[in-house]
Design a protein around this motif. Structure first.
Motif, mmCIF file in Angstrom:
data_model
loop_
_atom_site.group_PDB
_atom_site.id
_atom_site.type_symbol
_atom_site.label_atom_id
_atom_site.label_comp_id
_atom_site.label_asym_id
_atom_site.label_seq_id
_atom_site.Cartn_x
_atom_site.Cartn_y
_atom_site.Cartn_z
ATOM 1 N N ALA A 1 0.825 -1.205 0.000
ATOM 2 C CA ALA A 1 0.000 0.000 0.000
ATOM 3 C C ALA A 1 0.859 1.255 0.000
ATOM 4 C CB ALA A 1 -0.929 -0.004 1.207
ATOM 5 N N LEU A 2 1.902 1.264 0.819
ATOM 6 C CA LEU A 2 2.789 2.428 0.898
ATOM 7 C C LEU A 2 3.454 2.701 -0.443
ATOM 8 C CD1 LEU A 2 4.298 4.620 2.486
ATOM 9 C CD2 LEU A 2 6.002 2.879 3.089
ATOM 10 N N ALA A 3 3.981 1.659 -1.079
ATOM 11 C CA ALA A 3 4.629 1.829 -2.371
ATOM 12 C C ALA A 3 3.647 2.358 -3.408
ATOM 13 C CB ALA A 3 5.239 0.513 -2.837
ATOM 14 N N ALA B 1 5.980 10.710 -5.267
ATOM 15 C CA ALA B 1 6.811 11.237 -4.182
ATOM 16 C C ALA B 1 7.628 10.125 -3.544
ATOM 17 C CB ALA B 1 5.924 11.889 -3.125
ATOM 18 N N LEU B 2 8.806 10.503 -3.027
ATOM 19 C CA LEU B 2 9.685 9.567 -2.315
ATOM 20 C C LEU B 2 9.904 8.281 -3.118
ATOM 21 C CD1 LEU B 2 8.269 9.882 1.338
ATOM 22 C CD2 LEU B 2 10.143 11.163 0.290
ATOM 23 N N TRP C 1 12.549 7.171 -4.197
ATOM 24 C CA TRP C 1 13.729 6.457 -3.686
ATOM 25 C C TRP C 1 13.347 5.419 -2.631
ATOM 26 C CZ3 TRP C 1 14.359 6.836 1.540
ATOM 27 C CH2 TRP C 1 13.732 7.917 2.183
ATOM 28 N N LEU C 2 12.169 5.595 -2.003
ATOM 29 C CA LEU C 2 11.679 4.630 -1.026
ATOM 30 C C LEU C 2 10.696 3.651 -1.658
ATOM 31 C CD1 LEU C 2 11.329 3.616 1.916
ATOM 32 C CD2 LEU C 2 9.578 5.391 2.210
ATOM 33 N N ALA C 3 9.773 4.183 -2.463
ATOM 34 C CA ALA C 3 8.714 3.356 -3.046
ATOM 35 C C ALA C 3 9.267 2.297 -4.002
ATOM 36 C CB ALA C 3 7.703 4.236 -3.767
ATOM 37 N N SER C 4 10.207 2.693 -4.841
ATOM 38 C CA SER C 4 10.721 1.762 -5.850
ATOM 39 C C SER C 4 11.436 0.558 -5.249
ATOM 40 C CB SER C 4 11.646 2.504 -6.823
ATOM 41 O OG SER C 4 10.891 3.344 -7.664
ATOM 42 N N PRO C 5 12.362 0.746 -4.308
ATOM 43 C CA PRO C 5 13.002 -0.433 -3.705
ATOM 44 C C PRO C 5 12.013 -1.360 -3.007
ATOM 45 C CG PRO C 5 14.285 1.532 -3.243
ATOM 46 C CD PRO C 5 13.005 2.004 -3.862
ATOM 47 N N ILE C 6 10.988 -0.783 -2.356
ATOM 48 C CA ILE C 6 9.983 -1.620 -1.702
ATOM 49 C C ILE C 6 9.268 -2.478 -2.734
ATOM 50 C CG2 ILE C 6 7.767 -1.609 -0.496
ATOM 51 C CD1 ILE C 6 8.699 0.872 1.008
ATOM 52 N N ALA C 7 8.813 -1.851 -3.835
ATOM 53 C CA ALA C 7 8.089 -2.579 -4.876
ATOM 54 C C ALA C 7 8.964 -3.650 -5.510
ATOM 55 C CB ALA C 7 7.580 -1.600 -5.936
ATOM 56 N N ILE C 8 10.220 -3.311 -5.783
ATOM 57 C CA ILE C 8 11.136 -4.266 -6.405
ATOM 58 C C ILE C 8 11.388 -5.450 -5.468
ATOM 59 C CG2 ILE C 8 13.500 -4.608 -7.228
ATOM 60 C CD1 ILE C 8 13.417 -1.639 -8.144
ATOM 61 N N PHE C 9 11.583 -5.158 -4.188
ATOM 62 C CA PHE C 9 11.893 -6.215 -3.221
ATOM 63 C C PHE C 9 10.730 -7.182 -3.044
ATOM 64 C CE2 PHE C 9 11.850 -7.891 1.122
ATOM 65 C CZ PHE C 9 13.071 -8.534 1.151
ATOM 66 N N PHE D 1 8.434 -4.223 -12.374
ATOM 67 C CA PHE D 1 8.544 -3.307 -13.514
ATOM 68 C C PHE D 1 8.301 -1.867 -13.089
ATOM 69 C CE2 PHE D 1 6.487 -0.865 -16.863
ATOM 70 C CZ PHE D 1 7.443 -0.937 -17.867
ATOM 71 N N MET D 2 7.243 -1.658 -12.276
ATOM 72 C CA MET D 2 6.910 -0.310 -11.842
ATOM 73 C C MET D 2 8.021 0.274 -10.987
ATOM 74 S SD MET D 2 4.636 2.016 -12.149
ATOM 75 C CE MET D 2 3.805 3.396 -11.330
ATOM 76 N N GLY D 3 8.604 -0.546 -10.119
ATOM 77 C CA GLY D 3 9.700 -0.069 -9.282
ATOM 78 C C GLY D 3 10.891 0.373 -10.114
ATOM 79 N N LEU D 4 11.245 -0.429 -11.105
ATOM 80 C CA LEU D 4 12.365 -0.080 -11.984
ATOM 81 C C LEU D 4 12.037 1.124 -12.858
ATOM 82 C CD1 LEU D 4 13.394 -3.696 -13.070
ATOM 83 C CD2 LEU D 4 14.651 -2.179 -11.515
ATOM 84 N N TRP D 5 10.816 1.166 -13.376
ATOM 85 C CA TRP D 5 10.369 2.265 -14.247
ATOM 86 C C TRP D 5 10.429 3.607 -13.519
ATOM 87 C CZ3 TRP D 5 8.751 3.048 -19.272
ATOM 88 C CH2 TRP D 5 8.013 4.202 -19.523
ATOM 89 N N MET D 6 9.863 3.638 -12.316
ATOM 90 C CA MET D 6 9.816 4.886 -11.564
ATOM 91 C C MET D 6 11.201 5.291 -11.066
ATOM 92 S SD MET D 6 6.605 5.898 -11.519
ATOM 93 C CE MET D 6 6.334 6.979 -10.109
ATOM 94 N N LEU D 7 12.057 4.316 -10.823
ATOM 95 C CA LEU D 7 13.395 4.599 -10.302
ATOM 96 C C LEU D 7 14.315 5.160 -11.380
ATOM 97 C CD1 LEU D 7 14.975 4.365 -7.641
ATOM 98 C CD2 LEU D 7 15.774 2.128 -8.417
ATOM 99 N N PHE D 8 14.207 4.593 -12.576
ATOM 100 C CA PHE D 8 15.150 4.985 -13.637
ATOM 101 C C PHE D 8 14.539 5.863 -14.705
ATOM 102 C CE2 PHE D 8 16.844 0.909 -11.985
ATOM 103 C CZ PHE D 8 18.067 1.380 -11.545
#
Length: 235
Positions: free
Chosen positions: A161-163, A171-172, A174-182, A228-235
């Motif tokens: 939910a947080l991600a 927003a943030l 840098w926090l959301a993407s690693p959570i989603a990827i993990f 995919f979303m974590g990587l997309w939003m991060l890069f």
């Protein structure tokens, strides 16, 4: 049963079904618990309402549906279904398109695609959070990290939910993407092992612990979307 504090929903549904089938109805209310108990005892039944057609007792609401050749929910409680997943993804897609139109005056935008995945994550998290214990019990059946660290099964829906919320806001990251990827990677590996390597037939906890959605392609898709979303939003 039509009482001060309770109106039987199945009585209303039975009456509606009869009307839709073209029947004239003679309706009899049970207005007290005493009347209801006496009625059950007189006719040797355990539930109300009861329907008679041309003097022949058909039975309760489920019996009435069977009489008209319609599906009965009680007959398919153990059947697998993809209906919850279809409802979630379809609703999330429409919400994303509506938000894109409100924000940009255009339906097909990159943000609409991002919002679709993020909103799907949030709705799926809500499904899990409705009954955390039921989710945990089902999730522990196949998730490799949760089997090693049980508290992860409690944390998972909050993290999802947080991600999703942070990605909706943009927003943030840098926090959301690693959570989603993990959580997506752990989930994908767990599903692949349980379904495609161990060949186990399990129910998916992705839409909550009481679902009959089979574990497999849908759950794997959810996890791959988060990666995919974590990587997309991060890069």
């Amino acid at each position: 049963m039509v009482m001060d504090k309770h109106i039987c929903p199945f009585g209303l549904k039975s009456r509606d079904l009869l009307k839709r089938e073209g029947y004239d109805i003679e309706d009899h209310y049970l207005e007290t618990r005493e009347q209801t108990d006496a009625f059950k005892q007189e006719h040797g039944v355990e539930t109300t309402p009861q329907t008679w057609i041309d003097g022949k007792r058909i039975g309760g609401h489920d019996d009435l549906r069977r009489f008209f050749g319609k599906e009965v929910d009680a007959d398919k409680t153990d059947e697998t279904t993809y209906q919850p997943v279809i409802a979630i993804f379809a609703t999330a897609a429409l919400m994303a398109l509506a938000t894109s139109w409100a924000a940009f005056g255009d339906l097909l935008t990159v943000r609409a695609f991002e919002w679709f995945i993020a909103m799907s994550m949030c709705i799926l998290a809500i499904q899990k959070l409705q009954d955390l214990k039921a989710f945990q019990n089902q999730f522990l059946g196949y998730d490799l990290l949760a089997q090693r660290y049980v508290r992860y099964a409690f944390v998972y829906p909050f993290a999802e939910a947080l991600a999703g919320i942070l990605m909706i806001a943009g927003a943030l990251i840098w926090l959301a993407s690693p959570i989603a990827i993990f959580i997506g990677t752990v989930g994908a590996v767990s599903v692949i092992k349980a379904v495609y390597i161990d060949k186990r037939e399990l129910k998916c906890a992705c839409v909550g612990g009481d679902s009959n959605v089979p574990l497999g392609f849908i759950s794997l898709t959810e996890n791959l979307m988060m990666i995919f979303m974590g990587l997309w939003m991060l890069f």
